[in-house]
Design an enzyme around this catalytic site. Sequence first.
Site, mmCIF file in Angstrom:
data_model
loop_
_atom_site.group_PDB
_atom_site.id
_atom_site.type_symbol
_atom_site.label_atom_id
_atom_site.label_comp_id
_atom_site.label_asym_id
_atom_site.label_seq_id
_atom_site.Cartn_x
_atom_site.Cartn_y
_atom_site.Cartn_z
ATOM 1 N N GLY A 8 0.832 -1.206 0.000
ATOM 2 C CA GLY A 8 0.000 0.000 0.000
ATOM 3 C C GLY A 8 0.859 1.245 0.000
ATOM 4 O O GLY A 8 2.065 1.182 0.264
ATOM 5 N N ALA A 45 0.011 4.338 4.596
ATOM 6 C CA ALA A 45 -1.290 3.635 4.581
ATOM 7 C C ALA A 45 -1.566 2.905 5.892
ATOM 8 O O ALA A 45 -2.720 2.670 6.250
ATOM 9 C CB ALA A 45 -1.326 2.647 3.405
ATOM 10 N N SER A 67 2.116 -0.396 10.960
ATOM 11 C CA SER A 67 1.224 -0.553 12.119
ATOM 12 C C SER A 67 0.512 -1.902 12.072
ATOM 13 O O SER A 67 0.456 -2.623 13.082
ATOM 14 C CB SER A 67 0.176 0.567 12.140
ATOM 15 O OG SER A 67 0.792 1.823 12.050
ATOM 16 N N ASP A 121 6.436 -5.612 6.265
ATOM 17 C CA ASP A 121 5.656 -4.375 6.148
ATOM 18 C C ASP A 121 5.630 -3.769 4.735
ATOM 19 O O ASP A 121 4.986 -2.749 4.534
ATOM 20 C CB ASP A 121 6.090 -3.331 7.196
ATOM 21 C CG ASP A 121 7.419 -2.668 6.881
ATOM 22 O OD1 ASP A 121 8.189 -3.200 6.058
ATOM 23 O OD2 ASP A 121 7.690 -1.605 7.474
ATOM 24 N N ARG A 151 -1.681 11.025 7.297
ATOM 25 C CA ARG A 151 -0.849 10.075 8.062
ATOM 26 C C ARG A 151 0.640 10.339 7.863
ATOM 27 O O ARG A 151 1.436 10.139 8.777
ATOM 28 C CB ARG A 151 -1.206 8.638 7.690
ATOM 29 C CG ARG A 151 -2.632 8.341 8.107
ATOM 30 C CD ARG A 151 -2.906 6.904 8.304
ATOM 31 N NE ARG A 151 -4.332 6.750 8.579
ATOM 32 C CZ ARG A 151 -5.082 5.788 8.118
ATOM 33 N NH1 ARG A 151 -4.549 4.861 7.347
ATOM 34 N NH2 ARG A 151 -6.363 5.747 8.414
ATOM 35 N N ILE A 152 1.009 10.793 6.668
ATOM 36 C CA ILE A 152 2.425 11.141 6.427
ATOM 37 C C ILE A 152 2.809 12.299 7.353
ATOM 38 O O ILE A 152 3.873 12.309 7.967
ATOM 39 C CB ILE A 152 2.651 11.505 4.939
ATOM 40 C CG1 ILE A 152 2.585 10.242 4.072
ATOM 41 C CG2 ILE A 152 3.983 12.219 4.732
ATOM 42 C CD1 ILE A 152 2.576 10.493 2.571
HETATM 43 N N1 LIG Z 1 -5.760 2.660 10.125
HETATM 44 C C1 LIG Z 1 -5.185 3.731 10.704
HETATM 45 N N2 LIG Z 1 -5.940 4.654 11.308
HETATM 46 C C2 LIG Z 1 -5.376 5.763 11.880
HETATM 47 N N3 LIG Z 1 -4.045 6.019 11.878
HETATM 48 C C3 LIG Z 1 -3.246 5.117 11.304
HETATM 49 C C4 LIG Z 1 -3.763 3.938 10.679
HETATM 50 N N4 LIG Z 1 -2.725 3.245 10.161
HETATM 51 C C5 LIG Z 1 -1.617 3.970 10.440
HETATM 52 N N5 LIG Z 1 -1.923 5.076 11.132
HETATM 53 C C6 LIG Z 1 -0.961 6.123 11.566
HETATM 54 O O1 LIG Z 1 -0.437 6.681 10.348
HETATM 55 C C7 LIG Z 1 0.962 6.851 10.431
HETATM 56 C C8 LIG Z 1 1.636 5.994 9.357
HETATM 57 O O2 LIG Z 1 1.436 4.636 9.655
HETATM 58 P P1 LIG Z 1 2.497 3.498 9.245
HETATM 59 O O3 LIG Z 1 2.016 2.212 9.811
HETATM 60 O O4 LIG Z 1 3.885 3.939 9.578
HETATM 61 O O5 LIG Z 1 2.315 3.492 7.615
HETATM 62 P P2 LIG Z 1 3.183 2.813 6.478
HETATM 63 O O6 LIG Z 1 4.018 1.740 7.113
HETATM 64 O O7 LIG Z 1 2.191 2.259 5.514
HETATM 65 O O8 LIG Z 1 3.997 3.889 5.850
HETATM 66 C C9 LIG Z 1 1.362 6.478 11.850
HETATM 67 O O9 LIG Z 1 1.379 7.673 12.603
HETATM 68 C C10 LIG Z 1 0.236 5.543 12.320
HETATM 69 O O10 LIG Z 1 0.027 5.608 13.723
HETATM 70 N N1 LIG Z 2 10.819 1.497 -4.402
HETATM 71 C C1 LIG Z 2 10.726 2.697 -3.812
HETATM 72 N N2 LIG Z 2 10.985 3.811 -4.527
HETATM 73 C C2 LIG Z 2 10.890 5.035 -3.941
HETATM 74 N N3 LIG Z 2 10.567 5.224 -2.646
HETATM 75 C C3 LIG Z 2 10.321 4.119 -1.925
HETATM 76 C C4 LIG Z 2 10.367 2.823 -2.452
HETATM 77 N N4 LIG Z 2 10.048 1.949 -1.476
HETATM 78 C C5 LIG Z 2 9.826 2.655 -0.371
HETATM 79 N N5 LIG Z 2 9.988 3.963 -0.644
HETATM 80 C C6 LIG Z 2 9.878 5.081 0.310
HETATM 81 C C7 LIG Z 2 8.505 5.583 0.560
HETATM 82 C C8 LIG Z 2 8.600 6.075 1.963
HETATM 83 O O1 LIG Z 2 9.153 7.389 1.985
HETATM 84 C C9 LIG Z 2 9.601 5.150 2.616
HETATM 85 C C10 LIG Z 2 9.027 4.018 3.408
HETATM 86 O O2 LIG Z 2 7.788 3.599 2.919
HETATM 87 P P1 LIG Z 2 6.502 3.356 3.869
HETATM 88 O O3 LIG Z 2 5.378 3.174 2.913
HETATM 89 O O4 LIG Z 2 6.361 4.537 4.755
HETATM 90 O O5 LIG Z 2 6.793 2.127 4.649
HETATM 91 O O6 LIG Z 2 10.351 4.616 1.549
#
Ligand SMILES: Nc1ncnc2c1ncn2[C@@H]1O[C@H](COP(=O)(O)OP(=O)(O)O)[C@@H](O)[C@H]1O
Ligand SMILES: Nc1ncnc2c1ncn2[C@H]1C[C@H](O)[C@@H](COP(=O)(O)O)O1
Length: 215
Positions: A8, A12, A16, A78, A140-141
């Site tokens: 995702g 996304a 988590s 993840d 969320r970012i």
């Molecule tokens: N389903 C959700 N609802 C609310 N907040 C969420 C949810 N999933 C993630 N978050 C929050 O969004 C942020 C990004 O989550 P994270 O798990 O690091 O995403 P990813 O690994 O996909 O980049 C974190 O601050 C997390 O606590």
């Molecule tokens: N293949 C990729 N190309 C560019 N950027 C990437 C790639 N894989 C991961 N990333 C970046 C996107 C985010 O800034 C971080 C970590 O991803 P996240 O979805 O937050 O776990 O790396």
Amino acid sequence: MTVIVLSGPIGAGKSSLTSLLAEHLGTQAFYEGVDNNPILPLYYKDMAHYTFLLNTYLLNHRLAQINQAIRDHNSVSDRSIYEDALFFKMNVDSGIADPTEFKIYDSLLENMMEQAPGNPSKKPDLLIYIHVSLDTMLHRIQKRGRTFEQLSTDPGLKDYYARLLSYYEPWYEKYNASPKMMIDGDKYDFVADEDARKEVINTIDQKLTDLGNLN
Ligand SMILES: Nc1ncnc2c1ncn2[C@@H]1O[C@H](COP(=O)(O)OP(=O)(O)O)[C@@H](O)[C@H]1O
Ligand SMILES: Nc1ncnc2c1ncn2[C@H]1C[C@H](O)[C@@H](COP(=O)(O)O)O1
């Protein structure tokens, strides 16, 4: 043996949900290791220069995790290895990355993932895709707060994130390396809402049961 991978867009909720699932299933969790990635901050400053290097770095890192996941038998990761080509191709399509570099990367990926006789499959047993809208993704970012991903650092990232999202839907539709399922990341706050968390975990348990991967 059950190998699960999350997929995702950025923010996304993959990391988590990985933690929640690994705890629920009592299995090993694998993370991307963003803080230890020396290329990522450079990539956000100069995508044209660093797309190939970042993806080569990630390919190596993810293959090492896949090999460990096979040895551990049960695991949750993840982010899948299958999404990197999506980022790379998007950068080629928008004129940021070099098409020849993409071809070399793609062929390397294919060779690395090929199942040789006598070797175990590198494919997961289940891919879970977390779907989110652009609003949710941006929120969320921002909430997570990694400096190089912030719109306040580079306002151009808003277009980049919107484009990324538009590549994800067709990618998920086409994905066929393993069984797959989608979780609605806009609807379920599995981080703070206990009921939402239970519902998401139950849906995943049901899918694993249907696949014969949960007893
Ligand atoms: N389903 C959700 N609802 C609310 N907040 C969420 C949810 N999933 C993630 N978050 C929050 O969004 C942020 C990004 O989550 P994270 O798990 O690091 O995403 P990813 O690994 O996909 O980049 C974190 O601050 C997390 O606590
Ligand atoms: N293949 C990729 N190309 C560019 N950027 C990437 C790639 N894989 C991961 N990333 C970046 C996107 C985010 O800034 C971080 C970590 O991803 P996240 O979805 O937050 O776990 O790396």
